[in-house]
Design a protein around this motif. Structure first.
Motif, PDB file in Angstrom:
ATOM      1  N   GLU A 198      -0.846   7.924  13.451  1.00 10.24           N
ATOM      2  CA  GLU A 198       0.277   7.724  12.895  1.00 10.24           C
ATOM      3  C   GLU A 198       0.377   6.261  12.183  1.00 10.24           C
ATOM      4  OE1 GLU A 198       5.280   7.664  13.352  1.00 10.24           O
ATOM      5  OE2 GLU A 198       3.851   8.287  14.911  1.00 10.24           O
ATOM      6  N   LEU A 199       0.521   6.101  10.795  1.00 12.30           N
ATOM      7  CA  LEU A 199       0.569   4.805  10.206  1.00 12.30           C
ATOM      8  C   LEU A 199       1.612   3.792  10.568  1.00 12.30           C
ATOM      9  CD1 LEU A 199      -0.399   6.062   6.765  1.00 12.30           C
ATOM     10  CD2 LEU A 199      -2.103   5.122   8.384  1.00 12.30           C
ATOM     11  N   GLU A 200       1.425   2.737  10.863  1.00 13.86           N
ATOM     12  CA  GLU A 200       2.594   1.581  11.028  1.00 13.86           C
ATOM     13  C   GLU A 200       3.276   1.093   9.894  1.00 13.86           C
ATOM     14  OE1 GLU A 200       0.294  -1.353  13.401  1.00 13.86           O
ATOM     15  OE2 GLU A 200      -0.026  -0.027  15.205  1.00 13.86           O
ATOM     16  N   HIS A 201       3.904   1.985   9.339  1.00 13.37           N
ATOM     17  CA  HIS A 201       4.638   1.978   8.088  1.00 13.37           C
ATOM     18  C   HIS A 201       5.307   0.508   7.940  1.00 13.37           C
ATOM     19  CE1 HIS A 201       3.801   6.318   7.947  1.00 13.37           C
ATOM     20  NE2 HIS A 201       3.949   6.101   6.659  1.00 13.37           N
ATOM     21  N   ALA A 202       5.733   0.088   8.897  1.00 16.36           N
ATOM     22  CA  ALA A 202       6.661  -1.225   8.787  1.00 16.36           C
ATOM     23  C   ALA A 202       5.824  -2.444   8.651  1.00 16.36           C
ATOM     24  CB  ALA A 202       7.549  -1.594   9.827  1.00 16.36           C
ATOM     25  N   ASP A 203       4.560  -2.448   8.802  1.00 21.23           N
ATOM     26  CA  ASP A 203       3.763  -3.422   8.657  1.00 21.23           C
ATOM     27  C   ASP A 203       2.571  -3.278   7.583  1.00 21.23           C
ATOM     28  OD1 ASP A 203       2.797  -5.878   9.713  1.00 21.23           O
ATOM     29  OD2 ASP A 203       1.107  -5.100  10.572  1.00 21.23           O
ATOM     30  N   ILE A 204       2.777  -2.097   6.721  1.00 19.97           N
ATOM     31  CA  ILE A 204       1.736  -2.043   5.724  1.00 19.97           C
ATOM     32  C   ILE A 204       2.591  -2.156   4.272  1.00 19.97           C
ATOM     33  CG2 ILE A 204       0.488  -0.142   4.509  1.00 19.97           C
ATOM     34  CD1 ILE A 204       0.190   1.118   7.053  1.00 19.97           C
ATOM     35  N   GLN A 205       2.049  -3.012   3.453  1.00 19.67           N
ATOM     36  CA  GLN A 205       2.433  -3.231   2.047  1.00 19.67           C
ATOM     37  C   GLN A 205       2.835  -1.718   1.413  1.00 19.67           C
ATOM     38  OE1 GLN A 205       2.206  -6.543  -0.309  1.00 19.67           O
ATOM     39  NE2 GLN A 205       0.744  -7.322   1.130  1.00 19.67           N
ATOM     40  N   LEU A 210      -0.057   0.306  -1.009  1.00 22.73           N
ATOM     41  CA  LEU A 210      -1.089   1.049  -0.274  1.00 22.73           C
ATOM     42  C   LEU A 210      -0.783   2.555  -0.317  1.00 22.73           C
ATOM     43  CD1 LEU A 210      -1.651  -1.861   0.517  1.00 22.73           C
ATOM     44  CD2 LEU A 210      -2.891  -0.819   2.559  1.00 22.73           C
ATOM     45  N   LEU A 211       0.455   2.738  -0.392  1.00 23.39           N
ATOM     46  CA  LEU A 211       0.841   4.376  -0.352  1.00 23.39           C
ATOM     47  C   LEU A 211       1.689   4.818  -1.482  1.00 23.39           C
ATOM     48  CD1 LEU A 211       2.161   4.537   3.564  1.00 23.39           C
ATOM     49  CD2 LEU A 211      -0.259   4.857   2.559  1.00 23.39           C
ATOM     50  N   ARG A 212       2.032   3.814  -2.557  1.00 28.87           N
ATOM     51  CA  ARG A 212       2.768   4.521  -3.582  1.00 28.87           C
ATOM     52  C   ARG A 212       2.335   3.800  -4.803  1.00 28.87           C
ATOM     53  NH1 ARG A 212       6.606   2.980   0.142  1.00 28.87           N
ATOM     54  NH2 ARG A 212       6.769   5.088   0.476  1.00 28.87           N
ATOM     55  N   GLY A 213       2.429   4.279  -6.028  1.00 30.61           N
ATOM     56  CA  GLY A 213       2.330   3.394  -7.252  1.00 30.61           C
ATOM     57  C   GLY A 213       3.546   2.963  -8.111  1.00 30.61           C
ATOM     58  N   TYR A 214       4.764   2.981  -7.459  1.00 31.37           N
ATOM     59  CA  TYR A 214       5.793   2.330  -7.815  1.00 31.37           C
ATOM     60  C   TYR A 214       6.101   3.044  -9.376  1.00 31.37           C
ATOM     61  CZ  TYR A 214       5.824  -0.615  -3.839  1.00 31.37           C
ATOM     62  OH  TYR A 214       5.790  -1.038  -2.471  1.00 31.37           O
ATOM     63  N   GLY A 215       5.769   4.339  -9.561  1.00 35.67           N
ATOM     64  CA  GLY A 215       6.065   4.912 -10.649  1.00 35.67           C
ATOM     65  C   GLY A 215       7.497   5.208 -11.368  1.00 35.67           C
ATOM     66  N   ASN A 216       8.419   4.844 -10.354  1.00 35.42           N
ATOM     67  CA  ASN A 216       9.907   4.744 -10.627  1.00 35.42           C
ATOM     68  C   ASN A 216      10.272   3.569 -10.891  1.00 35.42           C
ATOM     69  OD1 ASN A 216       9.487   4.138  -7.591  1.00 35.42           O
ATOM     70  ND2 ASN A 216      11.576   4.332  -7.345  1.00 35.42           N
ATOM     71  N   LEU A 217       9.462   2.409 -10.691  1.00 36.86           N
ATOM     72  CA  LEU A 217       9.748   0.858 -11.356  1.00 36.86           C
ATOM     73  C   LEU A 217       8.812   0.705 -12.403  1.00 36.86           C
ATOM     74  CD1 LEU A 217       9.931  -0.391  -7.496  1.00 36.86           C
ATOM     75  CD2 LEU A 217      12.020   0.489  -8.923  1.00 36.86           C
ATOM     76  N   THR A 270       8.065  -5.770   0.324  1.00 36.03           N
ATOM     77  CA  THR A 270       8.199  -4.172   0.618  1.00 36.03           C
ATOM     78  C   THR A 270       7.276  -3.462   1.163  1.00 36.03           C
ATOM     79  OG1 THR A 270       9.360  -4.415  -1.703  1.00 36.03           O
ATOM     80  CG2 THR A 270       8.901  -2.205  -1.096  1.00 36.03           C
ATOM     81  N   THR A 271       7.725  -2.952   2.368  1.00 32.07           N
ATOM     82  CA  THR A 271       6.689  -2.091   3.140  1.00 32.07           C
ATOM     83  C   THR A 271       6.709  -0.689   2.993  1.00 32.07           C
ATOM     84  OG1 THR A 271       8.331  -1.556   4.810  1.00 32.07           O
ATOM     85  CG2 THR A 271       7.423  -3.780   5.022  1.00 32.07           C
ATOM     86  N   ALA A 272       5.907  -0.131   3.525  1.00 31.17           N
ATOM     87  CA  ALA A 272       5.558   1.394   3.190  1.00 31.17           C
ATOM     88  C   ALA A 272       6.571   2.340   3.951  1.00 31.17           C
ATOM     89  CB  ALA A 272       4.438   1.897   3.695  1.00 31.17           C
ATOM     90  N   GLN A 273       7.725   1.620   4.438  1.00 32.30           N
ATOM     91  CA  GLN A 273       8.715   2.434   5.093  1.00 32.30           C
ATOM     92  C   GLN A 273       9.621   3.305   4.332  1.00 32.30           C
ATOM     93  OE1 GLN A 273      10.633  -0.818   7.602  1.00 32.30           O
ATOM     94  NE2 GLN A 273      10.494   0.820   9.181  1.00 32.30           N
ATOM     95  N   PRO A 274       9.767   4.600   4.695  1.00 32.67           N
ATOM     96  CA  PRO A 274      10.600   5.677   3.759  1.00 32.67           C
ATOM     97  C   PRO A 274      11.877   4.911   3.528  1.00 32.67           C
ATOM     98  CG  PRO A 274       9.418   6.666   5.189  1.00 32.67           C
ATOM     99  CD  PRO A 274       9.156   5.233   5.587  1.00 32.67           C
ATOM    100  N   ARG A 275      12.666   4.863   2.372  1.00 27.79           N
ATOM    101  CA  ARG A 275      13.772   4.073   2.300  1.00 27.79           C
ATOM    102  C   ARG A 275      14.533   4.905   1.003  1.00 27.79           C
ATOM    103  NH1 ARG A 275      13.340  -2.187   1.082  1.00 27.79           N
ATOM    104  NH2 ARG A 275      11.940  -1.898   3.046  1.00 27.79           N
TER     105      ARG A 275
END
Length: 270
Positions: A15-22, A25-32, A62-67
């Motif tokens: 499992e990835l440590e989302h709270a410590d990952i920028q 690395l997991l998304r391209g911010y297509g909504n921004l 901004t971390t990789a945590q879902p929000r």
């Protein structure tokens, strides 16, 4: 044997440590769609001030945590020169050779095709003849109410600029972006359709065909790669981590690279 290794890597993805990952690395911010990339230089004698700024930035990145749907994102990357100015480089071991060498090394010119007009001596920034080298890259992303709207991005940049200038960071250049027409890049291909799915993410768990899932360690340090092996990671002496923020590894060292990655940042003109 190779197929067995690949299968094992895919079934044992931690499992990835989302709270410590920028988040980048997991998304391209297509909504921004409004974004800019701020090239920063550490001013002489301001290392301590920059260190305090970095401690403050730790809670802003901004971390990789879902929000819930976000309106902005802030990401940060260091060059080797920037780490040297912060006093880390001589104490850090096992950076990748690509990061150690940089992009202006002669053998890199042959590999990357940086000849003629593309020779590093002609680069606008970061080249072999540049008097000022980039130390950090601050990446800012913001929502837009309509195509071309950059009002929220300008606000975000202004907020960040007041803080980093006070800390002794000078803005060398601000590279803005824009959404491509029909989201197609200059050769006619649709942008962003070949993003890999990383193991340990929600999308990877939901997808049925695991053949399209790539082991997280291919991109993020501290996790097994596609062959089930842990990639080399930069480490520091335990005395440089007195509060034990970093995980301990063999040899009495602490893992500086865990949950980080290497970023290639090039400005191309087509």
């Amino acid at each position: 044997m190779a197929e067995a290794l690949l299968a094992e890597a895919k079934t044992t993805m931690p499992e990835l440590e989302h709270a410590d990952i920028q988040g980048l690395l997991l998304r391209g911010y297509g909504n921004l769609p409004a974004a800019c990339f701020v090239l920063l230089v550490i001013e002489d004698g301001r290392r301590a001030d920059v260190g305090r700024w970095l401690r403050q930035m730790a809670s802003q990145v901004t971390t990789a945590q879902p929000r819930a749907e976000r309106e902005t994102a802030v990401q940060l990357a260091f060059t080797r020169g920037g780490l040297r100015k912060l006093g880390l480089t001589e104490e850090v071991t096992r950076f990748s050779c690509e990061f150690e060498d940089g992009m202006t090394a002669p053998h890199k010119q042959r590999i990357l095709g940086d000849h003629g007009e593309s020779d590093p001596s002609h680069w606008v920034w970061g080249g072999s003849q540049s008097s000022t080298q980039v130390d950090l890259v601050l990446m800012l992303y913001a929502a837009a109410r309509h195509a071309g709207d950059t009002s929220r991005l300008r606000e975000l940049h202004s907020e960040q600029r007041s803080r980093f200038e006070e800390a002794g960071l000078a803005e060398l250049m601000n590279l803005s972006s824009r959404t491509l027409l029909q989201r197609k890049e200059h050769f006619g291909f649709r942008d962003g359709i070949a993003q890999p799915l990383l193991g340990g993410t929600r999308l990877a768990e939901e997808i049925g065909d695991q053949a399209n899932v790539v082991a997280a360690g291919e991109f993020i340090l501290g996790y097994p790669n596609q062959y089930g092996k842990l990639p080399e990671t930069p480490t520091v002496a335990a005395r440089l981590d007195p509060e034990n923020d970093l995980p301990a590894v063999a040899g009495g060292l602490h893992d500086l690279g865990r949950n980080g990655s290497y970023l290639v940042f090039r400005q191309l003109s087509q």
